[in-house]
Design a protein around this motif. Sequence first.
Motif, PDB file in Angstrom:
ATOM      1  N   GLU A  99      58.550  94.393   5.973  1.00  0.00           N
ATOM      2  CA  GLU A  99      58.023  93.827   4.731  1.00  0.00           C
ATOM      3  C   GLU A  99      57.756  92.338   4.940  1.00  0.00           C
ATOM      4  N   VAL A 100      56.496  91.975   4.846  1.00  0.00           N
ATOM      5  CA  VAL A 100      56.067  90.597   5.092  1.00  0.00           C
ATOM      6  C   VAL A 100      55.762  89.935   3.745  1.00  0.00           C
ATOM      7  N   PRO A 101      56.519  88.899   3.362  1.00  0.00           N
ATOM      8  CA  PRO A 101      56.211  88.200   2.109  1.00  0.00           C
ATOM      9  C   PRO A 101      54.974  87.325   2.289  1.00  0.00           C
ATOM     10  N   VAL A 102      53.977  87.512   1.436  1.00  0.00           N
ATOM     11  CA  VAL A 102      52.700  86.821   1.596  1.00  0.00           C
ATOM     12  C   VAL A 102      52.356  86.062   0.322  1.00  0.00           C
ATOM     13  N   THR A 103      52.000  84.809   0.479  1.00  0.00           N
ATOM     14  CA  THR A 103      51.399  84.038  -0.602  1.00  0.00           C
ATOM     15  C   THR A 103      49.889  84.181  -0.466  1.00  0.00           C
ATOM     16  N   TYR A 104      49.281  84.878  -1.407  1.00  0.00           N
ATOM     17  CA  TYR A 104      47.848  85.165  -1.325  1.00  0.00           C
ATOM     18  C   TYR A 104      47.055  84.009  -1.946  1.00  0.00           C
ATOM     19  N   ASP A 105      46.788  83.004  -1.110  1.00  0.00           N
ATOM     20  CA  ASP A 105      46.020  81.846  -1.561  1.00  0.00           C
ATOM     21  C   ASP A 105      45.034  81.397  -0.472  1.00  0.00           C
ATOM     22  N   GLY A 106      44.635  82.313   0.401  1.00  0.00           N
ATOM     23  CA  GLY A 106      43.749  81.960   1.502  1.00  0.00           C
ATOM     24  C   GLY A 106      42.386  81.486   1.030  1.00  0.00           C
ATOM     25  N   GLU A 107      41.806  80.583   1.780  1.00  0.00           N
ATOM     26  CA  GLU A 107      40.541  79.988   1.348  1.00  0.00           C
ATOM     27  C   GLU A 107      39.369  80.965   1.385  1.00  0.00           C
ATOM     28  N   ASP A 108      39.533  82.077   2.106  1.00  0.00           N
ATOM     29  CA  ASP A 108      38.448  83.054   2.178  1.00  0.00           C
ATOM     30  C   ASP A 108      38.617  84.219   1.195  1.00  0.00           C
ATOM     31  N   LEU A 109      39.617  84.149   0.325  1.00  0.00           N
ATOM     32  CA  LEU A 109      39.820  85.226  -0.639  1.00  0.00           C
ATOM     33  C   LEU A 109      38.572  85.493  -1.499  1.00  0.00           C
ATOM     34  N   PRO A 110      37.919  84.448  -2.038  1.00  0.00           N
ATOM     35  CA  PRO A 110      36.710  84.725  -2.827  1.00  0.00           C
ATOM     36  C   PRO A 110      35.617  85.408  -2.009  1.00  0.00           C
ATOM     37  N   ARG A 111      35.504  85.044  -0.730  1.00  0.00           N
ATOM     38  CA  ARG A 111      34.497  85.679   0.116  1.00  0.00           C
ATOM     39  C   ARG A 111      34.830  87.159   0.325  1.00  0.00           C
ATOM     40  N   VAL A 112      36.107  87.449   0.571  1.00  0.00           N
ATOM     41  CA  VAL A 112      36.518  88.842   0.739  1.00  0.00           C
ATOM     42  C   VAL A 112      36.267  89.628  -0.545  1.00  0.00           C
ATOM     43  N   ALA A 113      36.581  89.028  -1.696  1.00  0.00           N
ATOM     44  CA  ALA A 113      36.343  89.705  -2.976  1.00  0.00           C
ATOM     45  C   ALA A 113      34.865  90.039  -3.145  1.00  0.00           C
ATOM     46  N   ALA A 114      34.005  89.103  -2.775  1.00  0.00           N
ATOM     47  CA  ALA A 114      32.565  89.358  -2.884  1.00  0.00           C
ATOM     48  C   ALA A 114      32.130  90.472  -1.939  1.00  0.00           C
ATOM     49  N   LEU A 115      32.666  90.474  -0.724  1.00  0.00           N
ATOM     50  CA  LEU A 115      32.313  91.516   0.239  1.00  0.00           C
ATOM     51  C   LEU A 115      32.819  92.885  -0.211  1.00  0.00           C
ATOM     52  N   TRP A 116      33.938  92.904  -0.909  1.00  0.00           N
ATOM     53  CA  TRP A 116      34.494  94.151  -1.419  1.00  0.00           C
ATOM     54  C   TRP A 116      33.943  94.525  -2.788  1.00  0.00           C
ATOM     55  N   HIS A 117      33.062  93.686  -3.339  1.00  0.00           N
ATOM     56  CA  HIS A 117      32.453  93.918  -4.651  1.00  0.00           C
ATOM     57  C   HIS A 117      33.520  94.044  -5.743  1.00  0.00           C
ATOM     58  N   THR A 118      34.467  93.091  -5.712  1.00  0.00           N
ATOM     59  CA  THR A 118      35.534  93.098  -6.696  1.00  0.00           C
ATOM     60  C   THR A 118      35.978  91.669  -6.945  1.00  0.00           C
ATOM     61  N   ASP A 119      37.136  91.481  -7.573  1.00  0.00           N
ATOM     62  CA  ASP A 119      37.639  90.138  -7.832  1.00  0.00           C
ATOM     63  C   ASP A 119      38.884  89.876  -6.985  1.00  0.00           C
ATOM     64  N   VAL A 120      39.339  88.621  -6.993  1.00  0.00           N
ATOM     65  CA  VAL A 120      40.479  88.224  -6.154  1.00  0.00           C
ATOM     66  C   VAL A 120      41.749  89.005  -6.493  1.00  0.00           C
ATOM     67  N   PRO A 121      42.121  89.159  -7.780  1.00  0.00           N
ATOM     68  CA  PRO A 121      43.337  89.945  -8.066  1.00  0.00           C
ATOM     69  C   PRO A 121      43.271  91.368  -7.507  1.00  0.00           C
ATOM     70  N   SER A 122      42.089  91.968  -7.506  1.00  0.00           N
ATOM     71  CA  SER A 122      41.965  93.326  -6.968  1.00  0.00           C
ATOM     72  C   SER A 122      42.151  93.342  -5.453  1.00  0.00           C
ATOM     73  N   VAL A 123      41.687  92.295  -4.767  1.00  0.00           N
ATOM     74  CA  VAL A 123      41.915  92.190  -3.323  1.00  0.00           C
ATOM     75  C   VAL A 123      43.415  92.117  -3.044  1.00  0.00           C
ATOM     76  N   VAL A 124      44.123  91.285  -3.804  1.00  0.00           N
ATOM     77  CA  VAL A 124      45.567  91.137  -3.606  1.00  0.00           C
ATOM     78  C   VAL A 124      46.275  92.466  -3.860  1.00  0.00           C
ATOM     79  N   ARG A 125      45.890  93.174  -4.918  1.00  0.00           N
ATOM     80  CA  ARG A 125      46.517  94.466  -5.200  1.00  0.00           C
ATOM     81  C   ARG A 125      46.266  95.456  -4.067  1.00  0.00           C
ATOM     82  N   ARG A 126      45.031  95.497  -3.576  1.00  0.00           N
ATOM     83  CA  ARG A 126      44.713  96.423  -2.483  1.00  0.00           C
ATOM     84  C   ARG A 126      45.538  96.095  -1.235  1.00  0.00           C
ATOM     85  N   MET A 127      45.637  94.826  -0.898  1.00  0.00           N
ATOM     86  CA  MET A 127      46.416  94.430   0.271  1.00  0.00           C
ATOM     87  C   MET A 127      47.883  94.811   0.092  1.00  0.00           C
ATOM     88  N   ALA A 128      48.428  94.591  -1.108  1.00  0.00           N
ATOM     89  CA  ALA A 128      49.844  94.868  -1.355  1.00  0.00           C
ATOM     90  C   ALA A 128      50.135  96.358  -1.355  1.00  0.00           C
TER      91      ALA A 128
END
Length: 220
Positions: A99-128
């Motif tokens: 179990e790796v504790p992660v602070t999800y504040d990476g500078e590319d999060l908005p880019r990943v959200a756009a590539l996944w066609h979703t928002d940042v909270p949804s990216v974090v939920r998917r990763m978790a």
Amino acid sequence: MRIRRVGGHALLLDFAAPADRAPDTPNPAEPVDPALVEGWRAELWRRRERGDLVATEIVPAAATVLLDGVPDPAATADAIRTWTPTPPLTTSAAAEPVEVPVTYDGEDLPRVAALWHTDVPSVVRRMAQTEFRVAFCGFAPGFGYLTGLPAELAVPRLPSPRPRVPAGSVALAGPYAGIYPTASPGGWLLVGRTTLALFDVRADPPARLTPGTPVRLLPT
């Protein structure tokens, strides 16, 4: 699967090579299912523990597994052709995830959200929620390539790598997630960071993330 001789005492199991393909032609563009490689990696480790296989090193990669230190490569290749790997999820179901504790504040999060066609909270939920697994290690000591995300969520690397990515950075590239164990250049998309130490030369084993290890990237 094609089994190749490598030097005098090594074999390479190549899952990207059809049997009728010439050895010097490029690998096909279709990606290899990570579960296939993981299944064989687990089977070979299990066979070695039982004494059915003699090999100094068993090293998985994206589409291959290398066996080094094989006393009789020809006989070993013949034996491997008769084996059938157990599905990887059943072979390692008892393994406790790291179990790796992660602070999800990476500078590319908005880019990943756009590539996944979703928002940042949804990216974090998917990763978790994703059950990651270390497919293989490389790039730097302690760097594990984590599989688990569906193929449609693969993301491109940066056009130019950053000169320095901080240690503990959690990132995505292609179909993989990964955590930079030390500061280094890197072109993966940064989605978070962790303070968990992943590589220590004084530990046994030095790398916390080894092939086959289940991993959870849990938000702090």
